[in-house]
Scaffold this motif. Structure first.
Motif, PDB file in Angstrom:
ATOM      1  N   LYS A  24      -7.317   6.915   4.292  1.00 63.34           N
ATOM      2  CA  LYS A  24      -8.253   8.004   4.546  1.00 63.34           C
ATOM      3  C   LYS A  24      -8.817   8.564   3.252  1.00 63.34           C
ATOM      4  N   ASN A  25      -8.046   8.452   2.179  1.00 65.47           N
ATOM      5  CA  ASN A  25      -8.514   8.795   0.842  1.00 65.47           C
ATOM      6  C   ASN A  25      -8.436   7.530  -0.011  1.00 65.47           C
ATOM      7  N   SER A  26      -9.395   7.338  -0.875  1.00 65.27           N
ATOM      8  CA  SER A  26      -9.410   6.132  -1.703  1.00 65.27           C
ATOM      9  C   SER A  26      -8.108   6.026  -2.487  1.00 65.27           C
ATOM     10  N   LEU A  27      -7.561   4.816  -2.544  1.00 66.67           N
ATOM     11  CA  LEU A  27      -6.300   4.592  -3.245  1.00 66.67           C
ATOM     12  C   LEU A  27      -6.573   4.505  -4.741  1.00 66.67           C
ATOM     13  N   GLU A  28      -6.035   5.460  -5.492  1.00 67.95           N
ATOM     14  CA  GLU A  28      -6.227   5.488  -6.937  1.00 67.95           C
ATOM     15  C   GLU A  28      -4.981   5.019  -7.675  1.00 67.95           C
ATOM     16  N   CYS A  29      -3.821   5.497  -7.248  1.00 72.99           N
ATOM     17  CA  CYS A  29      -2.577   5.075  -7.898  1.00 72.99           C
ATOM     18  C   CYS A  29      -1.458   5.146  -6.868  1.00 72.99           C
ATOM     19  N   GLY A  30      -1.013   3.990  -6.434  1.00 72.73           N
ATOM     20  CA  GLY A  30       0.061   3.926  -5.451  1.00 72.73           C
ATOM     21  C   GLY A  30      -0.008   2.649  -4.649  1.00 72.73           C
ATOM     22  N   GLY A  31       0.979   2.465  -3.797  1.00 77.57           N
ATOM     23  CA  GLY A  31       1.031   1.276  -2.971  1.00 77.57           C
ATOM     24  C   GLY A  31       0.775   1.585  -1.513  1.00 77.57           C
ATOM     25  N   ALA A  32       0.524   0.532  -0.743  1.00 76.69           N
ATOM     26  CA  ALA A  32       0.314   0.650   0.703  1.00 76.69           C
ATOM     27  C   ALA A  32       0.805  -0.651   1.340  1.00 76.69           C
ATOM     28  N   TYR A  33       2.063  -0.987   1.067  1.00 75.87           N
ATOM     29  CA  TYR A  33       2.605  -2.272   1.491  1.00 75.87           C
ATOM     30  C   TYR A  33       3.846  -2.089   2.363  1.00 75.87           C
ATOM     31  N   LEU A  34       4.232  -3.193   2.997  1.00 74.69           N
ATOM     32  CA  LEU A  34       5.437  -3.241   3.819  1.00 74.69           C
ATOM     33  C   LEU A  34       6.512  -4.035   3.094  1.00 74.69           C
TER      34      LEU A  34
ATOM     35  N   PRO B  79      -1.426  -3.960  -0.133  1.00 76.39           N
ATOM     36  CA  PRO B  79      -2.199  -3.544  -1.308  1.00 76.39           C
ATOM     37  C   PRO B  79      -1.384  -2.661  -2.253  1.00 76.39           C
ATOM     38  N   ASP B  80      -1.785  -2.705  -3.514  1.00 70.82           N
ATOM     39  CA  ASP B  80      -1.196  -1.858  -4.544  1.00 70.82           C
ATOM     40  C   ASP B  80      -2.254  -1.657  -5.613  1.00 70.82           C
ATOM     41  N   ARG B  81      -2.338  -0.411  -6.101  1.00 73.34           N
ATOM     42  CA  ARG B  81      -3.322  -0.150  -7.149  1.00 73.34           C
ATOM     43  C   ARG B  81      -2.872   1.007  -8.018  1.00 73.34           C
TER      44      ARG B  81
END
Length: 527
Positions: free
Chosen positions: A112-122, A148-150
């Motif tokens: 919902k917010n652009s990913l700037e620093c952090g992960g979004a993985y399983l 994803p991770d960024r």
């Protein structure tokens, strides 16, 4: 646009889209045939449990995707606490094994917010007797990590496989090289799929499209290859002290030329420059303004002695004033610091390499798709952003099962989104503008609830005051009298087609007014 009207338009628009793609009354599937694990997050927790590790204080919520909601009422699990650790997991009753079957991992993700620093993985957790949701944290062993991770320039779609050596029992993380760069800033839902097949190939799909393929048996497709090399450097082999591995060397016979000045400046004053004859050495650049005078209300007792403002000295216009300095030019004698040239090294032997010996820890796993047993699934993330939504998580062995699940969820969502875009672009006029403004107002109101409410109240009060104070425009008494005296046109003139007579009358009236104006002008001239 008022917030209530924007919300109303948004609701009407969502209903129109829902009807167009037949998602009215959408209900996510509770089960998917052939799935080893399926989680549509119909309820907040379901089978999941939040870790009891005190370092994990992030809060999870059950929220919809919208606005806008492509599938009305559909919800997912959302990480809502920025700059905090989140941990939640589910432990399987029986471990999942993949020998001869492979594995499919799939989930929907909305940032919902652009990913700037952090992960979004399983994380698919390694089966272990000590595996527990209560103690789940970043140190809990996993078998596969996918998603994803960024952070800064580090931007990738992870696929990491932990592999255990059959010779010494050590574990290593094998990262897929040259990973796909995932879309993490468009604030749209995306479907991530990883297919690990019995032929030891890994396929990465995003929104159903293949983006990356890798071979588990390859020596280059993974950083830390699954299988180690057959030979390694001999740890007892040491480079000889007299080994020369520099191909070039400084020429020992080179001597700096006598006329080479290491200290010569880069730029010097132009020796050919001459001071202009009109140059005023003793004149200041600025002088008091001789034309200025003290203000009439200036009081020296209260304001002090008045001083005129300074202006550019007019005597400096011809050439210049003050100390004259010649311009600076590049120094033709500048050569920089002298360095001896390099020549081929006569003692060069080439790069030194240690002697190769058989790798004592060598093994060859010809079935790396048979990963370590999977005992559970977890979301363990630290992120600078909130609003990370997971939904429709699936584990299976057949890619067709994943495709069937997507057809009942993500594909419908994507179709609804495309239909919404089509409807938005269909009307380039007022209706399209209203829909666009409605969505903008909804987004603004959600992000700034209090300021929007204050702005609405101020606008209503201002509108009321303007209405109460406004007066009708006043024309001249003559215009008002003529308007009142002018008879209304008869129905017959409207219906009978007397347009030519009316036009002729108007032309005669205009000519009469012009004659009156000319007479008035002549009279004023005579006076």
């Amino acid at each position: 646009m008022l917030p209530w009207r924007a919300l109303l338009l948004g609701a009407v628009y969502a209903a129109e889209v829902a009807a167009a793609v037949n998602v009215t009354g959408y209900e996510p599937p509770e089960t998917v045939e052939g799935a080893l694990f399926w989680e549509p997050f119909i309820s907040l927790w379901g089978r999941w449990a939040v870790t009891k590790d005190p370092d994990y204080t992030g809060i999870f919520k059950h929220e919809t995707y919208g606005p806008p909601e492509s599938l009305p009422g559909d919800k997912g699990l959302v990480l809502t606490s920025p700059v905090r650790k989140h941990g939640i997991s589910h432990i399987f009753d029986q471990p999942i094994t993949t020998k001869g079957t492979g594995l499919v991992i799939q989930f929907e993700l909305l940032l919902k917010n652009s990913l700037e620093c952090g992960g979004a993985y399983l994380k698919l957790l390694a089966a272990d007797e000590g595996l527990s949701s209560d103690t789940f944290n970043g140190d809990t062993p996993y078998t596969i990590m996918f998603g994803p991770d960024r952070c800064g320039s580090n931007h990738k779609l992870h696929f990491i496989l932990r592999h255990k050596s059959p010779t010494d029992g050590t574990w290593k993380e094998c990262h897929m090289t040259s990973p796909f760069i995932p879309p993490v800033q468009d604030r749209k839902p995306h479907l991530y799929t990883a297919i690990l097949s019995p032929d030891n190939k890994v396929r990465i799909l995003v929104d159903g499209e293949e983006k990356k393929t890798a071979d588990l048996l390859s020596e280059t497709d993974f950083r830390e290859a699954i299988n180690p090399p057959k030979e390694v450097d001999d740890p007892e082999d040491i480079k000889p002290a007299d080994w020369v591995d520099a191909p070039k060397m400084v020429d020992p016979e080179a001597v700096k030329p006598d006329n080479w000045d290491n200290d010569a400046p880069v730029r010097i004053s132009d020796p050919k420059a001459v001071k202009p004859a009109a140059w005023e050495d003793d004149e200041p650049l600025q002088v008091p303004d001789a034309t200025a005078s003290a203000p009439a209300d200036w009081d020296e007792e209260e304001d002090g002695e008045w001083e005129p403002p300074m202006v550019p000295n007019p005597k400096c216009k011809a050439a210049g004033c003050g100390e004259w300095k010649p311009p600076v030019i590049p120094n033709p004698a500048y050569k920089g610091t002298w360095k001896a040239p390099e020549i081929d090294n006569p003692g060069y032997k080439g790069p030194w390499k240690a002697r190769q010996i058989a790798n004592p820890n060598y093994y060859y796993d010809d079935e790396p798709h048979n990963v370590a047993p999977i005992g559970g699934i977890g979301i363990e993330l630290w992120t600078m952003q909130d609003g990370i939504l997971f939904d429709n998580i699936l584990i299976a062995t057949d890619p067709a099962v994943a495709a069937a699940a997507a057809a009942q969820t993500f594909d419908l969502r994507l179709a609804a989104a495309k239909e919404a875009e089509r409807l938005a672009n269909k009307d380039n006029g007022v209706l399209g503008a209203l829909r666009s403004r409605a969505q903008e107002a909804i987004d603004l109101a959600q992000a700034n609830t209090l300021p929007v409410l204050v702005a609405v109240l101020v606008g209503l009060v201002s509108f009321g005051l303007l209405c109460c104070r406004s007066k009708p425009a006043r024309g001249s008494r003559r215009e008002q009298a003529e308007a009142e005296a002018e008879p209304a046109p008869s129905r017959s003139s409207k219906a009978g087609g007397n347009a030519e007579a009316e036009e002729k009358a108007e032309e005669e009236e205009e000519m009469a007014e012009e004659e009156v104006d000319e007479d008035e002008g002549e009279g004023e001239g005579e006076e």
